[in-house]
Design a protein around this motif. Structure first.
Motif, short mmCIF file in Angstrom:
data_model
loop_
_atom_site.label_atom_id
_atom_site.label_comp_id
_atom_site.label_asym_id
_atom_site.label_seq_id
_atom_site.Cartn_x
_atom_site.Cartn_y
_atom_site.Cartn_z
N LYS A 174 -18.42 -9.32 0.60
CA LYS A 174 -17.16 -8.67 0.26
C LYS A 174 -16.64 -7.93 1.47
N ASN A 234 -17.20 -3.86 2.03
CA ASN A 234 -16.60 -3.43 0.77
C ASN A 234 -17.57 -2.59 -0.05
N SER A 253 -11.21 -4.99 9.18
CA SER A 253 -12.03 -5.32 8.01
C SER A 253 -13.29 -4.48 8.04
N HIS A 262 -13.79 0.61 -4.13
CA HIS A 262 -12.51 0.35 -3.48
C HIS A 262 -11.62 -0.53 -4.33
N ILE A 277 -5.85 0.53 1.81
CA ILE A 277 -6.51 -0.75 1.57
C ILE A 277 -5.44 -1.78 1.22
N LYS A 311 -13.55 -12.00 -1.21
CA LYS A 311 -14.89 -12.27 -1.69
C LYS A 311 -15.25 -13.68 -1.26
N THR A 313 -13.19 -5.63 2.99
CA THR A 313 -11.99 -4.87 2.68
C THR A 313 -11.17 -4.77 3.95
N ILE A 351 -8.69 -7.25 -0.53
CA ILE A 351 -10.14 -7.35 -0.72
C ILE A 351 -10.48 -8.83 -0.91
#
Length: 97
Positions: A90, A23, A20, A27, A62, A67, A92, A65
């Motif tokens: 965030k 973000n 991870s 992306h 990726i 949040k 990714t 994602i």
């Protein structure tokens, strides 16, 4: 395979799993990240240490994602005052191709 690499002024350690990273707004799922600032590359047989970087390029894809909202509360007693503030954290998740 273990890799230590630098991406946008942050260093990350990758160990054959999903990693991870912080973000960025640019992306999207399915995008490919090109990383050419490799600091350390460790296979089962040998270790390569860059001075300052190894001249290799790795590509990461990726996967997901997320949040997550972090929320805090500011409160004053007897004044009927409450204030909520926070931000969305965030993350990714990437995997090597």
């Amino acid at each position: 395979m273990r890799i230590i690499f630098e991406y946008k002024k942050n260093q990350y350690f990758f160990n054959n799993k999903i990693l991870s990273i912080n973000n960025e707004k640019s992306h999207k799922i399915g995008d490919i990240l090109k990383v050419n600032k490799i600091l350390l590359l460790h296979n089962e047989e040998n270790i390569l240490i860059g001075f300052p970087y190894i001249k290799t390029t790795f590509f990461f894809k990726i996967i997901k994602i997320t949040k997550k909202k972090k929320k805090s509360l500011k409160f004053k007693k007897r004044k009927r005052y409450r204030k909520y503030f926070g931000y969305y954290l965030k993350k990714t998740f990437i995997k090597i191709i």
